[in-house]
Design a protein around this motif. Structure first.
Motif, mmCIF file in Angstrom:
data_model
loop_
_atom_site.group_PDB
_atom_site.id
_atom_site.type_symbol
_atom_site.label_atom_id
_atom_site.label_comp_id
_atom_site.label_asym_id
_atom_site.label_seq_id
_atom_site.Cartn_x
_atom_site.Cartn_y
_atom_site.Cartn_z
ATOM 1 N N THR A 56 0.862 -1.168 0.000
ATOM 2 C CA THR A 56 0.000 0.000 0.000
ATOM 3 C C THR A 56 0.899 1.218 0.000
ATOM 4 O O THR A 56 1.787 1.329 0.851
ATOM 5 C CB THR A 56 -0.918 0.036 1.241
ATOM 6 O OG1 THR A 56 -1.708 -1.156 1.259
ATOM 7 C CG2 THR A 56 -1.845 1.247 1.201
ATOM 8 N N VAL A 57 0.702 2.096 -0.991
ATOM 9 C CA VAL A 57 1.457 3.342 -1.052
ATOM 10 C C VAL A 57 0.484 4.495 -0.883
ATOM 11 O O VAL A 57 -0.596 4.503 -1.480
ATOM 12 C CB VAL A 57 2.268 3.491 -2.358
ATOM 13 C CG1 VAL A 57 3.408 2.502 -2.398
ATOM 14 C CG2 VAL A 57 1.406 3.355 -3.573
ATOM 15 N N ALA A 58 0.873 5.456 -0.061
ATOM 16 C CA ALA A 58 0.042 6.624 0.195
ATOM 17 C C ALA A 58 0.715 7.850 -0.404
ATOM 18 O O ALA A 58 1.864 8.150 -0.069
ATOM 19 C CB ALA A 58 -0.169 6.811 1.691
ATOM 20 N N VAL A 59 0.017 8.498 -1.311
ATOM 21 C CA VAL A 59 0.501 9.701 -1.975
ATOM 22 C C VAL A 59 -0.663 10.688 -2.082
ATOM 23 O O VAL A 59 -1.823 10.296 -2.032
ATOM 24 C CB VAL A 59 1.068 9.407 -3.383
ATOM 25 C CG1 VAL A 59 2.312 8.536 -3.313
ATOM 26 C CG2 VAL A 59 0.029 8.763 -4.267
ATOM 27 N N ASN A 103 4.473 7.286 1.404
ATOM 28 C CA ASN A 103 4.694 6.274 2.434
ATOM 29 C C ASN A 103 4.281 4.929 1.868
ATOM 30 O O ASN A 103 3.328 4.848 1.099
ATOM 31 C CB ASN A 103 3.865 6.567 3.687
ATOM 32 C CG ASN A 103 4.245 7.875 4.313
ATOM 33 O OD1 ASN A 103 3.527 8.847 4.180
ATOM 34 N ND2 ASN A 103 5.375 7.912 4.973
ATOM 35 N N ALA A 104 5.006 3.885 2.261
ATOM 36 C CA ALA A 104 4.684 2.540 1.783
ATOM 37 C C ALA A 104 4.653 1.559 2.937
ATOM 38 O O ALA A 104 5.464 1.647 3.859
ATOM 39 C CB ALA A 104 5.707 2.077 0.751
ATOM 40 N N ALA A 105 3.710 0.642 2.865
ATOM 41 C CA ALA A 105 3.668 -0.508 3.763
ATOM 42 C C ALA A 105 3.761 -1.750 2.886
ATOM 43 O O ALA A 105 2.988 -1.903 1.932
ATOM 44 C CB ALA A 105 2.376 -0.531 4.571
ATOM 45 N N VAL A 106 4.726 -2.601 3.174
ATOM 46 C CA VAL A 106 4.933 -3.831 2.422
ATOM 47 C C VAL A 106 4.653 -4.991 3.376
ATOM 48 O O VAL A 106 5.358 -5.167 4.375
ATOM 49 C CB VAL A 106 6.371 -3.923 1.866
ATOM 50 C CG1 VAL A 106 6.578 -5.230 1.119
ATOM 51 C CG2 VAL A 106 6.679 -2.724 0.972
ATOM 52 N N LEU A 107 3.607 -5.752 3.073
ATOM 53 C CA LEU A 107 3.218 -6.889 3.914
ATOM 54 C C LEU A 107 3.462 -8.170 3.139
ATOM 55 O O LEU A 107 2.995 -8.323 2.012
ATOM 56 C CB LEU A 107 1.732 -6.802 4.268
ATOM 57 C CG LEU A 107 1.271 -5.486 4.903
ATOM 58 C CD1 LEU A 107 -0.235 -5.526 5.131
ATOM 59 C CD2 LEU A 107 2.005 -5.197 6.182
ATOM 60 N N VAL A 108 4.203 -9.082 3.746
ATOM 61 C CA VAL A 108 4.520 -10.354 3.106
ATOM 62 C C VAL A 108 3.788 -11.465 3.852
ATOM 63 O O VAL A 108 3.893 -11.578 5.079
ATOM 64 C CB VAL A 108 6.039 -10.621 3.114
ATOM 65 C CG1 VAL A 108 6.340 -12.001 2.524
ATOM 66 C CG2 VAL A 108 6.771 -9.532 2.344
ATOM 67 N N HIS A 109 3.044 -12.247 3.075
ATOM 68 C CA HIS A 109 2.300 -13.377 3.614
ATOM 69 C C HIS A 109 2.792 -14.663 2.962
ATOM 70 O O HIS A 109 3.289 -14.639 1.834
ATOM 71 C CB HIS A 109 0.798 -13.244 3.307
ATOM 72 C CG HIS A 109 0.167 -12.032 3.880
ATOM 73 N ND1 HIS A 109 0.239 -10.800 3.279
ATOM 74 C CD2 HIS A 109 -0.572 -11.868 4.989
ATOM 75 C CE1 HIS A 109 -0.435 -9.922 4.009
ATOM 76 N NE2 HIS A 109 -0.945 -10.546 5.052
#
Length: 114
Positions: A56-59, A103-109
């Motif tokens: 998820t990137v927030a811009v 801002n970025a959130a990188v979630l690995v599943h």
């Protein structure tokens, strides 16, 4: 399939000139993963290609993000990128340009196989 979150990384990226939300987003993702070296896959019977990566990137202008270009910042796994409203835009003093902060959130599943 039950997805188990294994990793959460956060990052920030900036485009100083040009108002390029994609460039800022790519830099945020790169920042998020730059200091990671994941070596646990063999221990759990998986490979890096088995990762399910949600970004998820927030811009300020999410419609301007090329999500396919941002996804290419991740070297492994099945990647999904979502751009949302957020980040920061700092106008230039002259008003003709701006700094874009993403801002970025990188979630690995991983799939637990159940």
């Amino acid at each position: 399939m039950a997805r188990i979150r294994c990793i959460t990384e956060m990052g920030m990226g900036v485009d100083v000139h040009g108002r390029d939300a994609t460039k800022a987003a790519k830099r945020a993702v790169s920042d998020a993963i730059r200091h990671s070296s994941l070596g646990f896959f063999r221990m759990v019977g998986k490979t890096p290609q088995d990762m399910l990566v949600d970004v998820t990137v927030a811009v300020p202008n999410p419609e301007a993000v090329d999500t396919d270009a941002v996804a290419k910042e991740l070297p492994y796994g099945t990647v999904t990128v979502t751009a949302v409203k957020g980040g920061l835009e700092i106008p230039a003093e002259a008003g003709s340009d701006a700094i874009i902060i993403a801002n970025a959130a990188v979630l690995v599943h991983l799939d637990d196989g159940k």
